[in-house]
Design a protein around this motif. Structure first.
Motif, mmCIF file in Angstrom:
data_model
loop_
_atom_site.group_PDB
_atom_site.id
_atom_site.type_symbol
_atom_site.label_atom_id
_atom_site.label_comp_id
_atom_site.label_asym_id
_atom_site.label_seq_id
_atom_site.Cartn_x
_atom_site.Cartn_y
_atom_site.Cartn_z
ATOM 1 N N GLN A 19 0.624 -1.094 0.101
ATOM 2 C CA GLN A 19 0.163 0.072 0.094
ATOM 3 C C GLN A 19 0.910 0.955 -0.184
ATOM 4 O OE1 GLN A 19 -2.264 0.654 3.949
ATOM 5 N NE2 GLN A 19 -1.200 -1.139 4.529
ATOM 6 N N THR A 20 0.497 2.715 -0.296
ATOM 7 C CA THR A 20 1.452 3.625 -0.352
ATOM 8 C C THR A 20 0.240 5.150 0.454
ATOM 9 O OG1 THR A 20 1.205 3.024 -3.551
ATOM 10 C CG2 THR A 20 1.508 5.285 -1.580
ATOM 11 N N CYS A 21 1.226 4.943 1.062
ATOM 12 C CA CYS A 21 0.877 5.860 2.055
ATOM 13 C C CYS A 21 0.613 7.392 1.842
ATOM 14 C CB CYS A 21 1.659 5.912 3.320
ATOM 15 S SG CYS A 21 1.763 4.576 4.354
ATOM 16 N N LEU A 22 -0.040 7.954 2.332
ATOM 17 C CA LEU A 22 -0.389 10.036 1.956
ATOM 18 C C LEU A 22 0.406 10.560 3.279
ATOM 19 C CD1 LEU A 22 -0.978 11.942 -0.208
ATOM 20 C CD2 LEU A 22 -3.222 11.507 0.251
ATOM 21 N N ALA A 23 0.664 11.747 2.939
ATOM 22 C CA ALA A 23 1.091 12.255 3.775
ATOM 23 C C ALA A 23 1.099 13.911 3.391
ATOM 24 C CB ALA A 23 2.639 12.727 4.458
ATOM 25 N N LYS A 24 0.474 14.674 3.927
ATOM 26 C CA LYS A 24 -0.149 15.900 3.752
ATOM 27 C C LYS A 24 1.026 16.740 4.206
ATOM 28 C CE LYS A 24 -4.384 15.476 1.192
ATOM 29 N NZ LYS A 24 -6.160 15.399 1.608
ATOM 30 N N SER A 25 1.369 18.683 3.320
ATOM 31 C CA SER A 25 1.752 19.435 4.606
ATOM 32 C C SER A 25 0.920 19.652 4.829
ATOM 33 C CB SER A 25 2.509 19.904 4.060
ATOM 34 O OG SER A 25 1.784 21.298 2.582
ATOM 35 N N ALA A 26 1.502 20.786 6.401
ATOM 36 C CA ALA A 26 -0.006 21.215 7.061
ATOM 37 C C ALA A 26 -0.253 22.066 5.984
ATOM 38 C CB ALA A 26 0.840 22.401 8.313
ATOM 39 N N ASN A 27 -0.169 23.548 5.366
ATOM 40 C CA ASN A 27 -0.908 23.990 4.832
ATOM 41 C C ASN A 27 -1.427 23.126 3.084
ATOM 42 O OD1 ASN A 27 1.449 23.433 2.421
ATOM 43 N ND2 ASN A 27 2.070 25.409 2.374
ATOM 44 N N LYS A 28 -1.738 21.985 3.442
ATOM 45 C CA LYS A 28 -1.955 20.997 2.366
ATOM 46 C C LYS A 28 -1.419 21.285 1.281
ATOM 47 C CE LYS A 28 -5.278 20.038 5.532
ATOM 48 N NZ LYS A 28 -4.848 19.825 6.915
ATOM 49 N N HIS A 29 -0.550 22.211 0.359
ATOM 50 C CA HIS A 29 -0.459 22.143 -0.529
ATOM 51 C C HIS A 29 0.838 21.559 -1.541
ATOM 52 C CE1 HIS A 29 -1.426 26.495 -1.784
ATOM 53 N NE2 HIS A 29 -1.913 26.997 -0.215
ATOM 54 N N ASN A 30 1.691 20.307 0.082
ATOM 55 C CA ASN A 30 1.821 19.533 -1.033
ATOM 56 C C ASN A 30 2.232 17.986 -0.222
ATOM 57 O OD1 ASN A 30 4.172 21.391 -2.167
ATOM 58 N ND2 ASN A 30 4.346 21.993 0.540
ATOM 59 N N ARG A 31 1.422 16.896 -1.087
ATOM 60 C CA ARG A 31 1.828 15.420 -0.593
ATOM 61 C C ARG A 31 2.716 14.752 -0.705
ATOM 62 N NH1 ARG A 31 -3.835 14.466 -4.193
ATOM 63 N NH2 ARG A 31 -3.904 16.866 -4.306
ATOM 64 N N LEU A 32 3.172 14.005 -0.112
ATOM 65 C CA LEU A 32 3.790 13.316 -0.186
ATOM 66 C C LEU A 32 3.753 12.250 0.189
ATOM 67 C CD1 LEU A 32 6.223 13.740 2.218
ATOM 68 C CD2 LEU A 32 6.630 14.241 -0.230
#
Length: 148
Positions: A64-77
């Motif tokens: 599975q692929t995990c998703l993490a978002k930056s605090a300002n929601k502009h960047n996703r890892l």
């Protein structure tokens, strides 16, 4: 004295004044506390419940692929885990592959000796734990997805 008598024990003091004893397992910790109370101090010691830190390993690519978002929601890892191989892990432990080395030289070495893609080997973001261990965080981005 406890840390000197057992090389697998780590003893230190927190900023709060709490003394921490780190051992390789709960049984090992119980034996260390018994030695501390009976042999070294000769008195009872107030002991809190042990905190067990879990260590895991990765033997195959994650399903599975995990998703993490930056605090300002502009960047996703998007993150996936995969094993790096015993030979490469040993080379990192021995210091043959290390942080701070020229990325081009290290990338070529990882491609030649460990079968890595040169561009991925040049984009190692971090070594861990503690910035030196045999775990890698690598940017394997192949393209850019623009926001709509």
């Amino acid at each position: 004295r406890l840390a000197k008598s057992d090389p697998m024990v780590l003893c230190y003091t927190e900023e709060s004044g709490e003394h921490i004893i780190a051992a390789s397992g709960e049984l090992h910790l119980e034996i260390c506390l018994q030695d501390l109370q009976q042999d070294f101090m000769g008195t009872e010691v107030k002991v809190s419940d042990p905190v067990v830190s879990f260590r895991e390993t990765c033997s195959t690519k994650s399903n599975q692929t995990c998703l993490a978002k930056s605090a300002n929601k502009h960047n996703r890892l998007f993150v996936e885990a995969d094993s790096i191989g015993a030979e490469l892990a040993l080379a990192i432990d021995d210091g043959e592959i290390a942080p701070g080395v020229d990325q081009k030289v290290q990338g070529r070495k990882m491609a030649d000796e460990y079968g890595w893609d040169v561009t991925e080997a040049r984009k190692i973001w971090a070594f861990g734990p503690e910035g030196t261990g045999p775990n890698l965080f690598v940017d394997t981005t192949k393209g850019v997805n623009y926001l709509m």
